[in-house]
Design a protein around this motif. Structure first.
Motif, PDB file in Angstrom:
ATOM      1  N   THR A  35       1.663   8.494 -16.180  1.00 43.08           N
ATOM      2  CA  THR A  35       3.046   8.427 -16.768  1.00 43.08           C
ATOM      3  C   THR A  35       3.650   9.627 -17.249  1.00 43.08           C
ATOM      4  O   THR A  35       4.621   9.782 -17.567  1.00 43.08           O
ATOM      5  CB  THR A  35       3.427   7.174 -17.504  1.00 43.08           C
ATOM      6  N   LYS A  45       5.960  13.550 -13.263  1.00 43.24           N
ATOM      7  CA  LYS A  45       6.801  12.916 -12.195  1.00 43.24           C
ATOM      8  C   LYS A  45       6.085  13.074 -10.945  1.00 43.24           C
ATOM      9  O   LYS A  45       6.470  11.849  -9.970  1.00 43.24           O
ATOM     10  CB  LYS A  45       8.075  13.533 -12.274  1.00 43.24           C
ATOM     11  N   THR A  56       1.581   4.658  -7.434  1.00 42.29           N
ATOM     12  CA  THR A  56       1.893   5.324  -9.001  1.00 42.29           C
ATOM     13  C   THR A  56       2.833   4.240  -9.554  1.00 42.29           C
ATOM     14  O   THR A  56       2.653   3.894 -10.777  1.00 42.29           O
ATOM     15  CB  THR A  56       1.930   6.622  -8.722  1.00 42.29           C
ATOM     16  N   TYR A  57       3.870   3.948  -8.849  1.00 43.71           N
ATOM     17  CA  TYR A  57       5.067   3.206  -9.221  1.00 43.71           C
ATOM     18  C   TYR A  57       4.303   1.647  -9.776  1.00 43.71           C
ATOM     19  O   TYR A  57       4.742   1.113 -10.890  1.00 43.71           O
ATOM     20  CB  TYR A  57       5.887   2.975  -8.363  1.00 43.71           C
ATOM     21  N   LYS A  69       2.305   2.229 -12.915  1.00 44.05           N
ATOM     22  CA  LYS A  69       3.143   2.399 -14.116  1.00 44.05           C
ATOM     23  C   LYS A  69       3.909   1.105 -14.543  1.00 44.05           C
ATOM     24  O   LYS A  69       4.100   0.813 -15.877  1.00 44.05           O
ATOM     25  CB  LYS A  69       4.198   3.446 -13.618  1.00 44.05           C
ATOM     26  N   LYS A  70       4.315   0.379 -13.680  1.00 40.07           N
ATOM     27  CA  LYS A  70       5.077  -1.077 -13.955  1.00 40.07           C
ATOM     28  C   LYS A  70       3.980  -2.032 -13.803  1.00 40.07           C
ATOM     29  O   LYS A  70       4.462  -3.457 -14.339  1.00 40.07           O
ATOM     30  CB  LYS A  70       6.038  -1.280 -12.726  1.00 40.07           C
ATOM     31  N   LYS A 104       3.139   7.298  -3.962  1.00 39.68           N
ATOM     32  CA  LYS A 104       4.438   7.170  -5.036  1.00 39.68           C
ATOM     33  C   LYS A 104       4.372   5.700  -5.214  1.00 39.68           C
ATOM     34  O   LYS A 104       4.832   5.267  -6.342  1.00 39.68           O
ATOM     35  CB  LYS A 104       5.713   7.764  -4.280  1.00 39.68           C
TER      36      LYS A 104
END
Length: 353
Positions: free
Chosen positions: A312, A315, A327-328, A331-332, A324
């Motif tokens: 995190t 970017k 990774t999202y 992160k969530k 992406k």
């Protein structure tokens, strides 16, 4: 005069595929070659197979020892290797029959650099995927400055701004597909995988720290067998998470002790952050864990700040769409979505990278 090359082959219960490996070594077109098989306490017929071929080939030798693991076997080979260059070949892999000759021909042309290395093929049974390391389709020579910029720095990790595909993070890490000048690695040892998760990366960081030159040979291949028929069940590697924890701490200390600076720490941030993806794949694809265990362990990993804080931290604007998304989700901390994604995509890994 041609430089002598020593190839170290660590062998443990490899009878199923060992003869294919030996066959490619027997057929090498380069003559000044000696092959060291280290039978690491095999309980199958691997030791006998090595002995049989050593009796047929004067440039083959065999060392039998009690089981010490891959790192221990490689260290045993290093202790006796007397070639000007040293290379490593895993017993389930193979190399092109002119592999050594082409590499040494270019080494001679460029005044015998500290490192000679090649691309490799990922082998999935009948499917072979070439893994080029550079976009240029030609032999590349690196002086010390360009070697650091294009190779050594990338061992620590990739540029977070330019990174498109985290799957390339380990492309330069393996010790196989490389020829090291013996004097460069004479005081470097492998550390057991159980202690640091991945022995090759730490070896290369230490071995190549003082390298002054390198040559990349683009037109010959190491063949990396991705379908090991000797391990039909995928076990969960319990040592990997704590081992990588130890490894990353060692590398951080190496950066500090050698005053390598912020750029190296930023690169390591990237490697440490994206390690979470490999750890999740290890858990979710393990045959020895139940679904509930996989979900529980995945949730635990996604809450482990040692890894997730680095994922995190940047970017990663240039990541491809699929990365992406992944990774999202990390992160969530979307455990179920990640579980489904890996479960669906893992069988397709031979087509994706």
């Amino acid at each position: 005069m041609n430089q002598k090359v020593s190839i170290i082959v660590p062998v443990y219960n490899a009878e199923y595929y060992l003869e294919k490996c030996i066959n490619c070594l027997q057929k090498q077109t380069y003559e000044n070659l000696n092959v060291i098989f280290v039978d690491d306490g095999s309980t199958d017929n691997s030791g006998e197979i090595c002995e049989r071929y050593a009796n047929q080939n004067k440039n083959f030798s065999v060392i039998h020892q009690k089981n010490q693991g891959l790192s221990g076997a490689r260290n045993t080979g290093l202790a006796v290797a007397d070639g000007a260059y040293v290379s490593f070949l895993d017993p389930d892999d193979w190399i092109d029959i002119d592999y050594v000759e082409k590499c040494m021909m270019q080494a001679k042309k460029y005044n015998f650099p500290d490192l000679v290395f090649t691309p490799y093929c990922r082998e999935y049974g009948s499917k072979s995927i070439k893994n080029k390391l550079f976009k240029e389709n030609k032999v590349l020579y690196f002086d010390q400055k360009n070697f650091v910029k294009n190779f050594y720095l990338n061992l620590f990790g990739r540029d977070p701004i330019k990174l498109e595909n985290p799957a390339i993070l380990d492309d330069l890490s393996p010790v196989w597909s490389k020829f090291y000048k013996k004097e460069l690695i004479s005081n470097v040892k492998f550390i057991d995988t159980k202690k640091i998760g991945t022995e090759d990366l730490w070896f290369n960081i230490n071995a190549l720290y003082k390298a002054q030159s390198a040559v990349y040979i683009n037109n010959v291949y190491y063949h990396y067998n991705k379908q090991n028929n000797n391990s039909l069940t995928k076990n969960y590697k319990t040592y990997l998470e704590p081992g990588w924890g130890n490894l990353f701490k060692l590398i951080r200390m190496f950066i500090t002790n050698n005053e390598l600076g912020t750029i190296y720490n930023k690169r390591l941030d990237v490697r440490q952050g994206f390690a979470i993806i490999t750890l999740l794949r290890e858990v979710i694809s393990a045959d020895t864990l139940s679904v509930s265990q996989k979900l529980s362990k995945s949730n635990e990993l996604l809450n482990n700040e040692f890894y997730i804080k680095y994922l995190t931290k940047y970017k990663y604007e240039n990541l491809s769409i699929k990365w992406k998304v992944f990774t999202y989700l990390c992160k969530k901390k979307r455990v179920c979505s990640i579980f489904l994604l890996i479960t669906l995509l893992d069988p397709l890994k031979k087509y994706l990278k």
